[in-house]
Design a protein around this motif. Structure first.
Motif, PDB file in Angstrom:
ATOM      1  N   LEU A   1       0.815  -1.209   0.000  1.00 34.05           N
ATOM      2  CA  LEU A   1       0.000   0.000   0.000  1.00 34.05           C
ATOM      3  C   LEU A   1       0.852   1.264   0.000  1.00 34.05           C
ATOM      4  O   LEU A   1       0.316   2.372   0.048  1.00 34.05           O
ATOM      5  N   ALA A   2       2.170   1.104  -0.059  1.00 31.33           N
ATOM      6  CA  ALA A   2       3.081   2.234   0.138  1.00 31.33           C
ATOM      7  C   ALA A   2       3.453   2.912  -1.170  1.00 31.33           C
ATOM      8  O   ALA A   2       3.372   2.317  -2.258  1.00 31.33           O
ATOM      9  N   GLU A   3       3.873   4.185  -1.047  1.00 37.69           N
ATOM     10  CA  GLU A   3       4.479   4.900  -2.171  1.00 37.69           C
ATOM     11  C   GLU A   3       5.909   4.399  -2.346  1.00 37.69           C
ATOM     12  O   GLU A   3       6.559   3.946  -1.400  1.00 37.69           O
ATOM     13  N   THR A   4       6.410   4.499  -3.570  1.00 39.05           N
ATOM     14  CA  THR A   4       7.800   4.151  -3.889  1.00 39.05           C
ATOM     15  C   THR A   4       8.334   5.257  -4.803  1.00 39.05           C
ATOM     16  O   THR A   4       7.573   6.150  -5.191  1.00 39.05           O
ATOM     17  N   PRO A   5       9.610   5.229  -5.159  1.00 40.15           N
ATOM     18  CA  PRO A   5      10.110   6.271  -6.077  1.00 40.15           C
ATOM     19  C   PRO A   5       9.325   6.374  -7.379  1.00 40.15           C
ATOM     20  O   PRO A   5       9.194   7.469  -7.941  1.00 40.15           O
TER      21      PRO A   5
ATOM     22  N   ARG B   1      -3.317   1.669  -4.921  1.00 38.03           N
ATOM     23  CA  ARG B   1      -2.844   1.901  -3.553  1.00 38.03           C
ATOM     24  C   ARG B   1      -3.417   3.196  -2.980  1.00 38.03           C
ATOM     25  O   ARG B   1      -3.713   3.266  -1.780  1.00 38.03           O
ATOM     26  N   ALA B   2      -3.572   4.214  -3.822  1.00 43.32           N
ATOM     27  CA  ALA B   2      -4.198   5.453  -3.355  1.00 43.32           C
ATOM     28  C   ALA B   2      -5.658   5.220  -2.989  1.00 43.32           C
ATOM     29  O   ALA B   2      -6.252   6.015  -2.255  1.00 43.32           O
TER      30      ALA B   2
ATOM     31  N   SER C   1      -1.724  -4.007  -3.618  1.00 45.66           N
ATOM     32  CA  SER C   1      -1.374  -4.426  -4.981  1.00 45.66           C
ATOM     33  C   SER C   1       0.126  -4.434  -5.131  1.00 45.66           C
ATOM     34  O   SER C   1       0.845  -3.765  -4.390  1.00 45.66           O
ATOM     35  N   ARG C   2       0.614  -5.173  -6.134  1.00 46.56           N
ATOM     36  CA  ARG C   2       2.058  -5.302  -6.342  1.00 46.56           C
ATOM     37  C   ARG C   2       2.345  -5.661  -7.797  1.00 46.56           C
ATOM     38  O   ARG C   2       1.447  -6.012  -8.561  1.00 46.56           O
TER      39      ARG C   2
ATOM     40  N   THR D   1       8.004  -2.930  -5.030  1.00 40.80           N
ATOM     41  CA  THR D   1       8.629  -1.771  -5.663  1.00 40.80           C
ATOM     42  C   THR D   1       9.462  -2.248  -6.841  1.00 40.80           C
ATOM     43  O   THR D   1       9.914  -3.399  -6.859  1.00 40.80           O
ATOM     44  N   MET D   2       9.665  -1.382  -7.810  1.00 44.79           N
ATOM     45  CA  MET D   2      10.382  -1.777  -9.024  1.00 44.79           C
ATOM     46  C   MET D   2      11.840  -2.090  -8.684  1.00 44.79           C
ATOM     47  O   MET D   2      12.530  -1.265  -8.083  1.00 44.79           O
TER      48      MET D   2
END
Length: 626
Positions: A203-207, A272-273, A278-279, A438-439
């Motif tokens: 659910l988190a933000e990433t770069p 996620r927002a 999700s992933r 995350t990528m």
């Protein structure tokens, strides 16, 4: 024995006609391209009495081998395997050259001297060309260099006049079945199970997955509903073929286009927002060649595959007998948790509808000549244009440019909006793959800025895509800055004070400093190094940066404008309107602020890329080239 089986030659006796015919076939094949079109294996086997078919090396194989060696030399990789293969080709060419020479000697016994003299003169030039080619290949095998390879590639084209220059993506090289030795070749990865338990990272933000205002607004517009979100992304975001993460979520929304990585990042940002875990999912996807042609826009199987391979997407070809049946390629998609199960969703794969445009060259030539005669007049160095005449002519053409040019539109299928179809597309039923929140760094396009003095700033391109990247100079010391403030800024400096001021280069992202360089005097030169690291073209254990150096004059302001495949015209207009509004708000005796200058520099770079994009798009549609 039948008399027809032999041909009488007074000075030599009887020679079997069958051998003469075989020798003549050898010469014909050798003359087609010295040492390249080569003897068919079955003919060579018959001549030697061997029933084993011999290997055939065609021109395309030699060209591909030389280009593979060149690419690895340029990237600094070892070329031992490729040189060994090249040596095999050289030996095969040498053997066929010897056989051709022997065949000529045997053939001379059956042809009258007057005919043989003319034939030998023509054939001698062919043999010399073949020997020259083998000699050049020997030099590459002993001491390979890019210049030598370029020279041989040119020689190959000269020796075979029927070979035409390749037209990009219109008539590409036919991919062959040989193992691709390039580092971006498709490789099967270990199988990993998907569907691991939900974590906070899902659910988190990433770069590359960011919750910007635009993304939060779009998620709300789509009711935070998983089906609505997936459907909107799938049917509105255009697919672009390139490898790795480049844009990130927000720039994908701005450009309304992206590859599998970036469309997945955008979909994940919306999910996620909306509070939906999700992933990413990464796997090896199989696709029928007809579907690949539709997806990429390639009109032939070879063109579609060339589009994938030239954009560094690891791809393997599936053959059925001698026909191309499909491909397997490296791909990224998404899985979302619905509260009970993980659901697979592939936003980037979609069906397209193509509409062939009108041929612009069908416009009546006489009408065009009349237009120029009446609408354009010249007097001295002055050219006058009658806009009314041009408007009248334009009204005789199709109403919209899109009617003239070929159109590519996403096919919207209502059935795909239903939940049971979320896991469909090219992924089919659940397949073993790897997943991540995350990528991975190995899939990111990286940017490196080496500041004057050696300090480095390295970041994923997706983290700065769409942001303003500036290189400015500030006073190195507080006392120097105080003096500049007292005189109204650096532009009011006069000699000899200019020689006393020391400056410091600073790299900024959207106005925030991220790196500094070495201190230098005002109006002196330094150099900035910019590098890119693209996934799919290097060995991960030995990354190779594509670097360039740019001169800087201390005291100036610079903008580093980086394009991410496409420049949004709407975004350019929006930023232009904002810049114009800020300037209009200045007092009549006011000056542009540093921030305004930086923004105008950024807009200049974006405008350049936008014009290039638009011209490229129009020209490619006009000449029907992807």
């Amino acid at each position: 024995m039948k008399s027809s089986d032999y041909h009488y030659v007074a000075r030599q006796g009887y020679i079997p006609i069958r051998n003469v015919l075989i020798a003549f076939v050898i010469i014909c094949f050798s003359l087609t391209f010295p040492g390249m079109a080569l003897i068919p294996a079955v003919v060579a086997a018959e001549l030697s009495g061997s029933e084993e078919a011999l290997p055939i090396y065609e021109k395309e194989v030699l060209q591909k081998t030389l280009n593979d060696i060149k690419g690895k030399l340029d990237a600094g990789f070892p070329v031992t395997t490729e040189l060994s293969f090249l040596e095999d080709i050289r030996n095969e060419l040498n053997r066929h050259l010897t056989e051709a020479e022997n065949a000529v000697a045997e053939l001379s016994l059956t042809i009258p001297d007057i005919d043989m003299t003319e034939f030998e003169a023509e054939f001698a030039e062919k043999l010399d060309n073949a020997r020259r080619l083998i000699y050049e290949l020997d030099n590459i095998i002993i001491n390979p260099s890019i210049d030598q390879i370029d020279s041989v590639l040119k020689l190959i084209e000269i020796l075979d006049p029927e070979v035409q220059g390749e037209i990009l993506a219109t008539k590409p090289e036919l991919p062959n079945r040989t193992v691709d030795t390039k580092v971006n070749a498709f490789k099967v990865r270990p199988v990993k199970a998907t569907g691991a338990p939900v974590t906070d990272a899902d659910l988190a933000e990433t770069p590359e997955i960011v919750f910007t205002e635009a993304i939060i607004a779009k998620a709300a517009e789509l009711n935070h509903d998983v089906v609505d979100i997936f459907t909107w992304v799938k049917f509105n975001i255009d697919y672009e073929p390139y490898y790795g993460s480049m844009k990130g979520s927000n720039e994908t929304l701005v450009d309304m286009a992206g590859n599998d990585c970036d469309q997945s990042s955008f979909l994940l940002a919306l999910l996620r927002a909306s509070g939906i875990p999700s992933r990413y999912v990464r796997g090896d996807v199989e696709l029928k060649i007809e579907d690949l042609m539709n997806w990429t826009g390639g009109k032939t199987p070879e063109a579609a595959i060339a589009i994938m391979q030239r954009n560094k997407i690891p791809t393997t070809i599936i053959y059925k007998f001698d026909a191309i049946e499909g491909v397997i390629f490296d791909h990224i998609w998404v899985e979302a948790f619905d509260g009970h199960n993980w659901r697979l969703m592939d936003p980037s794969f979609k069906e397209y509808v193509y509409t062939e445009g009108l041929n612009p060259f069908d416009i009546d030539e006489e009408s065009v000549r009349n237009l120029f005669d009446t609408a354009v007049t010249t007097e001295g160095n002055t050219v006058s244009v009658d806009q009314e005449a041009i408007n009248t002519f334009s009204q005789s053409l199709p109403e919209a440019t899109d009617e003239i040019l070929r159109k590519r539109e996403i096919f919207v299928s209502e059935k795909n909006t239903l939940p049971p179809y979320l896991a469909r597309g090219i992924t089919g039923d659940r397949k073993p793959a790897e997943e991540f929140s995350t990528m991975p760094e190995s899939m990111q396009v990286q940017v490196k800025v080496v500041m004057p003095g050696g300090s480095e700033y390295v970041t994923p391109l997706s983290a700065i895509a769409g942001k303003r990247v500036s290189l400015i100079y500030v006073a190195a010391y507080a006392g120097h800055q105080a003096y500049l403030d007292s005189i109204g800024g650096i532009y009011n400096l006069v000699w000899p004070y200019t020689a006393a001021i020391r400056m410091n280069p600073v790299l900024q992202i959207d106005g925030e400093p991220v790196a500094e360089g070495a201190i230098i005097g005002l109006a002196q030169y330094q150099y900035l190094q910019i590098g890119f690291l693209r996934p799919g073209i290097y060995d991960p254990s030995n990354p190779v940066w594509e670097e360039t150096n740019k001169p800087l004059l201390s005291g100036n302001r610079y903008n580093i404008c980086i394009t991410t495949q496409k420049t949004s015209t709407d975004e350019l207009l929006r930023l232009g309107d904002e810049a114009e509004a800020s300037i209009m708000g200045l007092p009549l005796d006011g000056y542009l602020t540093d921030d305004m200058i930086d923004e105008k520099l950024r807009l200049s770079g974006m405008l350049y890329f936008s014009v290039v994009d638009e011209l490229s798009d129009q020209v490619s549609k006009t000449v029907d080239v992807v």
